[in-house]
Design a protein around this motif. Structure first.
Motif, PDB file in Angstrom:
ATOM      1  N   ARG A 121       0.797  -1.062  -0.077  1.00  0.00           N
ATOM      2  CA  ARG A 121       0.020   0.050   0.042  1.00  0.00           C
ATOM      3  C   ARG A 121       0.844   1.278   0.123  1.00  0.00           C
ATOM      4  NH1 ARG A 121      -5.064   0.348   3.789  1.00  0.00           N
ATOM      5  NH2 ARG A 121      -5.932   1.465   1.975  1.00  0.00           N
ATOM      6  N   PRO A 122       0.890   2.362  -0.827  1.00  0.00           N
ATOM      7  CA  PRO A 122       1.642   3.286  -0.962  1.00  0.00           C
ATOM      8  C   PRO A 122       1.360   4.482  -0.102  1.00  0.00           C
ATOM      9  CG  PRO A 122       0.054   3.579  -2.639  1.00  0.00           C
ATOM     10  CD  PRO A 122      -0.426   2.173  -1.726  1.00  0.00           C
ATOM     11  N   THR A 123       0.205   4.689   0.309  1.00  0.00           N
ATOM     12  CA  THR A 123       0.101   6.312   1.191  1.00  0.00           C
ATOM     13  C   THR A 123       0.212   5.930   2.673  1.00  0.00           C
ATOM     14  OG1 THR A 123      -1.975   6.331  -0.251  1.00  0.00           O
ATOM     15  CG2 THR A 123      -1.817   7.917   1.268  1.00  0.00           C
ATOM     16  N   ALA A 124      -0.085   5.160   3.330  1.00  0.00           N
ATOM     17  CA  ALA A 124       0.302   5.188   4.873  1.00  0.00           C
ATOM     18  C   ALA A 124       1.713   4.923   4.976  1.00  0.00           C
ATOM     19  CB  ALA A 124      -0.180   3.840   5.348  1.00  0.00           C
ATOM     20  N   VAL A 125       2.669   6.218   5.396  1.00  0.00           N
ATOM     21  CA  VAL A 125       3.827   6.096   5.663  1.00  0.00           C
ATOM     22  C   VAL A 125       4.447   5.169   6.685  1.00  0.00           C
ATOM     23  CG1 VAL A 125       4.027   7.952   7.063  1.00  0.00           C
ATOM     24  CG2 VAL A 125       5.920   7.734   5.330  1.00  0.00           C
ATOM     25  N   GLY A 269      -8.017  10.521  12.096  1.00  0.00           N
ATOM     26  CA  GLY A 269      -6.607  10.010  11.735  1.00  0.00           C
ATOM     27  C   GLY A 269      -5.945  10.262  10.406  1.00  0.00           C
ATOM     28  N   CYS A 270      -4.695   9.919  10.187  1.00  0.00           N
ATOM     29  CA  CYS A 270      -4.010  10.232   8.851  1.00  0.00           C
ATOM     30  C   CYS A 270      -3.348   8.997   8.456  1.00  0.00           C
ATOM     31  CB  CYS A 270      -3.187  11.505   9.358  1.00  0.00           C
ATOM     32  SG  CYS A 270      -2.331  11.290  10.601  1.00  0.00           S
ATOM     33  N   ASP A 271      -3.076   9.101   7.322  1.00  0.00           N
ATOM     34  CA  ASP A 271      -1.895   8.207   6.620  1.00  0.00           C
ATOM     35  C   ASP A 271      -0.645   8.709   6.276  1.00  0.00           C
ATOM     36  OD1 ASP A 271      -4.985   6.982   6.214  1.00  0.00           O
ATOM     37  OD2 ASP A 271      -3.422   5.526   6.074  1.00  0.00           O
ATOM     38  N   ARG A 272      -0.701  10.138   6.063  1.00  0.00           N
ATOM     39  CA  ARG A 272       0.860  10.723   5.865  1.00  0.00           C
ATOM     40  C   ARG A 272       0.404  12.178   5.874  1.00  0.00           C
ATOM     41  NH1 ARG A 272       5.460   9.105   1.970  1.00  0.00           N
ATOM     42  NH2 ARG A 272       4.245   7.281   1.662  1.00  0.00           N
ATOM     43  N   ALA A 274       2.359  15.637   5.385  1.00  0.00           N
ATOM     44  CA  ALA A 274       3.534  16.279   5.197  1.00  0.00           C
ATOM     45  C   ALA A 274       4.054  17.501   5.854  1.00  0.00           C
ATOM     46  CB  ALA A 274       2.996  17.010   3.867  1.00  0.00           C
ATOM     47  N   ALA A 275       5.262  18.016   5.718  1.00  0.00           N
ATOM     48  CA  ALA A 275       6.023  19.066   6.623  1.00  0.00           C
ATOM     49  C   ALA A 275       5.101  20.321   6.745  1.00  0.00           C
ATOM     50  CB  ALA A 275       7.332  19.325   5.979  1.00  0.00           C
ATOM     51  N   ASN A 276       4.336  20.560   5.702  1.00  0.00           N
ATOM     52  CA  ASN A 276       3.391  21.880   5.848  1.00  0.00           C
ATOM     53  C   ASN A 276       2.063  21.607   6.556  1.00  0.00           C
ATOM     54  OD1 ASN A 276       2.077  20.522   3.963  1.00  0.00           O
ATOM     55  ND2 ASN A 276       1.836  22.124   2.571  1.00  0.00           N
ATOM     56  N   GLY A 277       1.678  20.337   6.956  1.00  0.00           N
ATOM     57  CA  GLY A 277       0.442  20.092   7.725  1.00  0.00           C
ATOM     58  C   GLY A 277      -0.615  19.597   6.737  1.00  0.00           C
ATOM     59  N   ASP A 278      -0.328  19.455   5.497  1.00  0.00           N
ATOM     60  CA  ASP A 278      -1.137  19.026   4.459  1.00  0.00           C
ATOM     61  C   ASP A 278      -1.348  17.538   4.945  1.00  0.00           C
ATOM     62  OD1 ASP A 278      -1.647  21.408   3.270  1.00  0.00           O
ATOM     63  OD2 ASP A 278      -0.422  20.459   1.404  1.00  0.00           O
ATOM     64  N   THR A 279      -2.579  16.789   5.157  1.00  0.00           N
ATOM     65  CA  THR A 279      -2.734  15.407   5.651  1.00  0.00           C
ATOM     66  C   THR A 279      -3.778  14.645   4.837  1.00  0.00           C
ATOM     67  OG1 THR A 279      -2.868  16.441   7.733  1.00  0.00           O
ATOM     68  CG2 THR A 279      -3.955  14.390   7.407  1.00  0.00           C
ATOM     69  N   ALA A 280      -2.752  13.509   4.297  1.00  0.00           N
ATOM     70  CA  ALA A 280      -3.926  12.511   3.618  1.00  0.00           C
ATOM     71  C   ALA A 280      -4.571  11.528   4.667  1.00  0.00           C
ATOM     72  CB  ALA A 280      -2.649  11.616   2.744  1.00  0.00           C
ATOM     73  N   ASN A 281      -5.728  11.401   4.498  1.00  0.00           N
ATOM     74  CA  ASN A 281      -6.444  10.517   5.074  1.00  0.00           C
ATOM     75  C   ASN A 281      -7.510  10.056   4.326  1.00  0.00           C
ATOM     76  OD1 ASN A 281      -7.071   9.161   7.723  1.00  0.00           O
ATOM     77  ND2 ASN A 281      -8.793  10.365   7.842  1.00  0.00           N
ATOM     78  N   LYS A 282      -8.254   8.847   4.911  1.00  0.00           N
ATOM     79  CA  LYS A 282      -9.349   8.316   4.012  1.00  0.00           C
ATOM     80  C   LYS A 282     -10.165   9.423   3.138  1.00  0.00           C
ATOM     81  CE  LYS A 282      -9.676   4.815   3.581  1.00  0.00           C
ATOM     82  NZ  LYS A 282      -9.174   4.167   2.640  1.00  0.00           N
ATOM     83  N   SER A 306       5.268   8.863  13.745  1.00  0.00           N
ATOM     84  CA  SER A 306       5.348   7.902  12.692  1.00  0.00           C
ATOM     85  C   SER A 306       4.680   8.153  11.531  1.00  0.00           C
ATOM     86  CB  SER A 306       5.190   6.508  13.425  1.00  0.00           C
ATOM     87  OG  SER A 306       3.843   6.176  13.574  1.00  0.00           O
ATOM     88  N   THR A 307       3.594   9.087  11.614  1.00  0.00           N
ATOM     89  CA  THR A 307       2.871   9.312  10.479  1.00  0.00           C
ATOM     90  C   THR A 307       3.122  10.563   9.660  1.00  0.00           C
ATOM     91  OG1 THR A 307       1.084   7.973  11.521  1.00  0.00           O
ATOM     92  CG2 THR A 307       0.525   8.921   9.249  1.00  0.00           C
ATOM     93  N   ILE A 308       4.017  11.318  10.353  1.00  0.00           N
ATOM     94  CA  ILE A 308       4.421  12.738   9.734  1.00  0.00           C
ATOM     95  C   ILE A 308       5.620  12.542   8.914  1.00  0.00           C
ATOM     96  CG2 ILE A 308       5.073  14.931  10.360  1.00  0.00           C
ATOM     97  CD1 ILE A 308       3.629  14.603  12.850  1.00  0.00           C
ATOM     98  N   ASP A 309       5.657  12.935   7.619  1.00  0.00           N
ATOM     99  CA  ASP A 309       6.523  12.680   6.794  1.00  0.00           C
ATOM    100  C   ASP A 309       7.156  14.043   6.787  1.00  0.00           C
ATOM    101  OD1 ASP A 309       8.378  11.981   4.493  1.00  0.00           O
ATOM    102  OD2 ASP A 309       6.959  10.838   3.469  1.00  0.00           O
ATOM    103  N   MET A 310       8.252  14.300   7.190  1.00  0.00           N
ATOM    104  CA  MET A 310       8.985  15.557   7.011  1.00  0.00           C
ATOM    105  C   MET A 310       9.878  15.984   5.708  1.00  0.00           C
ATOM    106  SD  MET A 310       7.982  17.472   9.475  1.00  0.00           S
ATOM    107  CE  MET A 310       8.928  18.854   9.919  1.00  0.00           C
ATOM    108  N   SER A 311       9.866  14.695   5.032  1.00  0.00           N
ATOM    109  CA  SER A 311      10.681  14.684   3.808  1.00  0.00           C
ATOM    110  C   SER A 311       9.750  15.204   2.605  1.00  0.00           C
ATOM    111  CB  SER A 311      11.038  13.202   3.407  1.00  0.00           C
ATOM    112  OG  SER A 311      10.169  12.480   2.919  1.00  0.00           O
TER     113      SER A 311
END
Ligand code: MRU
Length: 385
Positions: A121-125, A269-272, A274-282, A306-311
């Protein structure tokens, strides 16, 4: 008339193996079982098969790489943190089966299995995060000149640590989340970021469970969450089992309920992130956030670090999983509910813009806008711990 199709009948890559079905659990509450458990002596991971809920409570065993991959892809085990824990146990068990004394060879076999599991699965970091953590341990042990046997022990320890941390992290998110609401509040949630998505408490549900322990008397509203119905099948199910006052909503009802003033806070909740706070979830989460902004309801994202992807600088860079059209046209229905040949759009996640988010609740506190700064502060706190 056919029986409504489950995820398993839709996608199974590997034939269902009867020896993998371990237990009918109908005698106990769902909350009494572990979402993901390592049975080291049996070389297996035991999970609750979430595709069967709420109709059937069953535990299944995962032993092979294909079984683990399928279980993650099919959402038998799902939710970002639970996927991470399952992958950590998975890579440990698969590495344990590599019979060699040659560390280089052991690493190369590990990498192959890691890449395979990572592709499920690609989204949940949390999936790649957990696998990278396991890889880090393996390479560290190599630097120290450890044997393959010692490396296997270190991998086992790390996988167990990832699971234990998840429980602790969720509880801390619950404590911080609880400071954002008051007794008697109406709380809305989308999808399932509950105990079933983690090892205990959930993320978005953690404040709800802690509030329940302390007599807060929340009124919770769960979006059903088309197309895979995690809200109806899982969130409504587990909260109801815990005795929480929970009401199920179709996905198109949240504006109506917010307009009536029944919702004081939204936790998702969230799956990832990003460093600016944008959030992928369902998928559908960003609709809820947009409506919440219209009615002045604070929208909180519950996010383990663990779900925050600062990259990733922004949500535009988050890979979004696309799933099969049948989930929209047929799944769960007794007959197909769309014309044959219709075009279907079925992304599993959407990205909520950071300016719609009132706070990101982590295990180190609640980050507020501007997230480019506050998330860095959260990681600085993590470094210090
Ligand atoms: O496709 P799913 O069911 O794995 O999606 C789950 C979610 O979107 C959850 O909200 C998210 O993973 C957080 S779980 C604590």
């Amino acid at each position: 008339m056919t029986v409504a199709a489950s995820a398993a009948t839709f996608y199974g890559n590997i034939p269902e193996d009867a020896r993998n079905r371990v237990k009918d659990m109908s005698d106990k509450s769902i909350l009494e079982y572990e979402t993901v458990e390592l049975l080291d002596d049996e070389n297996a991971i035991r999970i609750i098969d979430q595709t069967l809920l709420p109709g059937r409570q069953e535990l299944i065993l995962l032993r092979t790489a294909e079984e683990i991959w399928d279980a993650i892809y099919l959402l038998k085990v799902r939710g970002a943190p639970a996927i991470g824990v399952c992958a950590a146990f998975g890579i440990y068990l698969l590495s344990k089966q590599t019979e060699t004394e040659d560390y280089e060879f052991f690493v190369s076999e590990f990498e192959k299995k890691k890449d395979y599991l990572d592709s499920s699965r690609p989204t949940a970091v949390n999936l790649s995060w957990a696998l990278r953590r396991m890889e880090g341990v393996l390479l560290e042990m190599q630097k120290k000149g450890a044997s393959v046997k010692e490396a296997k022990q270190a991998l086992l320890k790390e996988a167990i640590r990832i699971k234990e941390e998840d429980i602790e992290v969720c509880r801390r998110i619950g404590e911080f989340g609880l400071t954002l609401v008051k007794p008697g509040d109406g709380i809305l949630t989308h999808c399932n970021a509950g105990q079933l998505a983690t090892c205990k408490y959930g993320t978005a549900t953690a404040p709800i469970y802690l509030g329940q322990e302390r007599g807060y008397g929340f009124h919770v509203y769960a979006d059903e969450t088309r197309p895979l119905l995690q809200g109806a099948r899982l969130t409504a199910y587990e909260l109801h089992a815990a005795g929480v006052d929970v009401t199920l909503l179709c996905d198109n009802m949240s504006a109506s309920i917010m307009k009536q003033g029944k919702i004081q806070a939204i936790f998702v909740g969230c799956d990832r992130v990003a460093a600016n706070g944008d959030t992928a979830n369902k998928i559908g989460t960003s609709v809820v956030a947009t409506v919440a902004a219209r009615y002045g309801v604070p929208f909180y994202v519950c996010a383990p670090t663990s779900t925050i992807d600062m990259s990733l600088e922004s949500g535009d860079l988050i890979p979004i999983e696309q799933r099969k059209p049948e989930e929209v046209t047929e799944m769960w229905y007794t007959q197909r509910m769309a014309p044959e040949g219709i075009k279907v759009y079925n992304p599993a996640f959407d990205v909520t813009d950071h300016d719609l988010i009132a706070g990101i609740v982590t295990e180190f506190g609640v980050a507020r806008a501007p997230y480019t700064e506050s998330l860095k502060e959260i990681f600085a706190l993590k470094e210090k711990e």
